[in-house]
Write an enzyme that holds these catalytic residues in place. Structure first.
Site, mmCIF file in Angstrom:
data_model
loop_
_atom_site.group_PDB
_atom_site.id
_atom_site.type_symbol
_atom_site.label_atom_id
_atom_site.label_comp_id
_atom_site.label_asym_id
_atom_site.label_seq_id
_atom_site.Cartn_x
_atom_site.Cartn_y
_atom_site.Cartn_z
ATOM 1 N N LYS A 162 -9.212 2.664 3.410
ATOM 2 C CA LYS A 162 -9.034 1.692 2.337
ATOM 3 C C LYS A 162 -9.670 2.284 1.097
ATOM 4 O O LYS A 162 -10.832 2.713 1.130
ATOM 5 C CB LYS A 162 -9.704 0.352 2.687
ATOM 6 C CG LYS A 162 -9.394 -0.752 1.675
ATOM 7 C CD LYS A 162 -7.933 -1.160 1.724
ATOM 8 C CE LYS A 162 -7.589 -2.125 0.604
ATOM 9 N NZ LYS A 162 -6.184 -2.553 0.658
ATOM 10 N N SER A 232 -4.547 2.774 2.242
ATOM 11 C CA SER A 232 -4.152 1.527 1.590
ATOM 12 C C SER A 232 -5.088 1.281 0.419
ATOM 13 O O SER A 232 -6.304 1.284 0.585
ATOM 14 C CB SER A 232 -4.229 0.363 2.589
ATOM 15 O OG SER A 232 -3.967 -0.876 1.965
ATOM 16 N N SER A 343 1.984 -0.605 6.276
ATOM 17 C CA SER A 343 1.386 -0.481 4.953
ATOM 18 C C SER A 343 2.299 0.346 4.059
ATOM 19 O O SER A 343 2.796 1.396 4.470
ATOM 20 C CB SER A 343 0.012 0.181 5.084
ATOM 21 O OG SER A 343 -0.530 0.506 3.823
ATOM 22 N N GLY A 344 2.519 -0.116 2.841
ATOM 23 C CA GLY A 344 3.419 0.567 1.925
ATOM 24 C C GLY A 344 2.732 1.644 1.111
ATOM 25 O O GLY A 344 1.541 1.572 0.830
#
Length: 363
Positions: A162, A232, A343-344
């Protein structure tokens, strides 16, 4: 060494902690054993998606009550990774990872699931998307591997990061100190941060040599990538959170993990083959799967299997949102439901237009 338990729980809203409370109150997990939570929240997954921050705050507060710690202290010991965007059939949920000492009396044959976490320092705005983020991430990946007891890169199957993004305030801060950010487009900064984080993973896993990694590598040299990376970006943090997931002979979990790479956004066949490698060969056995974690992106050349797509030219919907919907549907068609983690934005994460994925299942 460790015994890892993993629980997938549905969410009725971004602030819903009832599933986590139920896990704790029924004794299925001890709050002190929880080391990571990965979630899919129902925001837009873009710069102004505050569902990620809200979900993290609510989860940290929930655990804090049980641990008798303030939320900010919980966030120092638990890796929270909230990924915004549940387009299409994707269903909001949390995946909770609990870790306790290995159970020697029940040591299974073969390698089993293990997990470790680490955190980088906070980044200056001008460091996001550049070499500093690459090298700091690489160091954190190695620390997370040591924390997990993963002895070899061959036993590493998935690295979740993240990472932060740029906001107008951060851009102004950099400029006030005479520094130029990597971009002044806040949405584009998400891609730079994900890309630099992914290249940091690639450096740690020896998929890319350090000599090839410079500031200009990020979002430019698409030959550089990691087959293990999932990054992400979000507005809710200033540092990178790293979760390393793999296997160990010393682990005593009932779970295993395997990974693969989707060659494009609709490569369901690769997911199916990886699931079969875990001995799951029929729909009746799909309930052995705890969760699937995947990256997705709109192919940057504007083509999927020789046919033009319009995900990159849609002025109404960001391409990452399209990609999550597409890949989420592809994976859901294999496992039979949409409660999967997709997740994009897969910059430097697998081949351009594709993305790495991992499957955690009961052995």
């Amino acid at each position: 060494m460790y015994h890892i338990d993993v629980f997938r729980i549905p969410c009725h809203s971004p602030g819903d902690t009832s599933g986590l409370e139920d896990l704790i109150e029924t004794g299925r997990v001890a709050p002190a054993d929880i080391v990571a939570v990965m979630g899919k929240t129902e925001g837009n997954g873009c710069v102004n998606d505050y569902t990620r921050e809200y979900a993290t705050a609510m989860l940290a507060a929930c655990l804090g009550r049980h641990l008798q710690l303030p939320p900010h202290e919980v966030e120092k010991r638990v890796a929270f990774v909230m990924s915004g965007g549940t387009e299409g059939v994707l269903s909001p949920h949390h995946t909770v990872f609990a870790r306790r000492p290995a159970i020697d009396a029940h040591r299974p044959a073969g390698k089993r699931l293990t997990l470790g976490i680490a955190f980088t320092r906070d980044f200056l705005p001008e460091e996001i998307g550049r070499h500093a983020q690459i090298t700091e991430t690489a160091g954190a990946v190695k620390r997370a591997m040591r924390d997990a007891g993963i002895a070899s890169i061959d036993d590493l199957h998935f690295v979740q990061v993240k990472c932060p993004l740029l906001t107008p305030a951060k851009i102004a801060s950099a400029r006030s100190r005479g520094c130029a950010p990597v971009t002044t487009d806040t949405y584009e900064s998400m891609g730079y941060s994900r890309g630099a984080s992914a290249l940091g993973i690639a450096l740690a896993t020896e998929e890319v040599p350090s000599s090839m990694l410079v500031d200009e590598s990020v979002l430019n040299d698409w030959s550089l990538s990691s087959s293990l990376a999932s990054a992400s970006a979000g507005i809710e943090l200033e540092h990178n959170v790293v979760i390393a997931i793999g296997m160990s002979e010393q682990a005593t979990s009932e779970l295993v993990i395997a990974h693969g790479v989707m060659s494009d956004a609709i490569d369901a066949a690769s997911v199916r083959r990886t699931i079969e490698s875990l001995g799951i060969r029929s729909d009746d056995e799909m309930d052995r799967i705890v969760n699937v974690f995947a990256k997705a992106e709109a192919s940057p050349d504007g083509v999927v299997r020789g046919m033009r797509h319009t995900m990159l030219s849609d002025s109404d919907i960001n391409s990452t949102r399209h990609a999550r919907a597409v890949t989420g549907a592809a994976i859901a068609s294999v496992v039979g439901h949409g409660m999967v983690y997709v997740s994009g934005g897969a910059e430097h994460q697998g081949p351009a237009g594709g993305g790495p994925f991992a499957v955690i299942a009961r052995a």
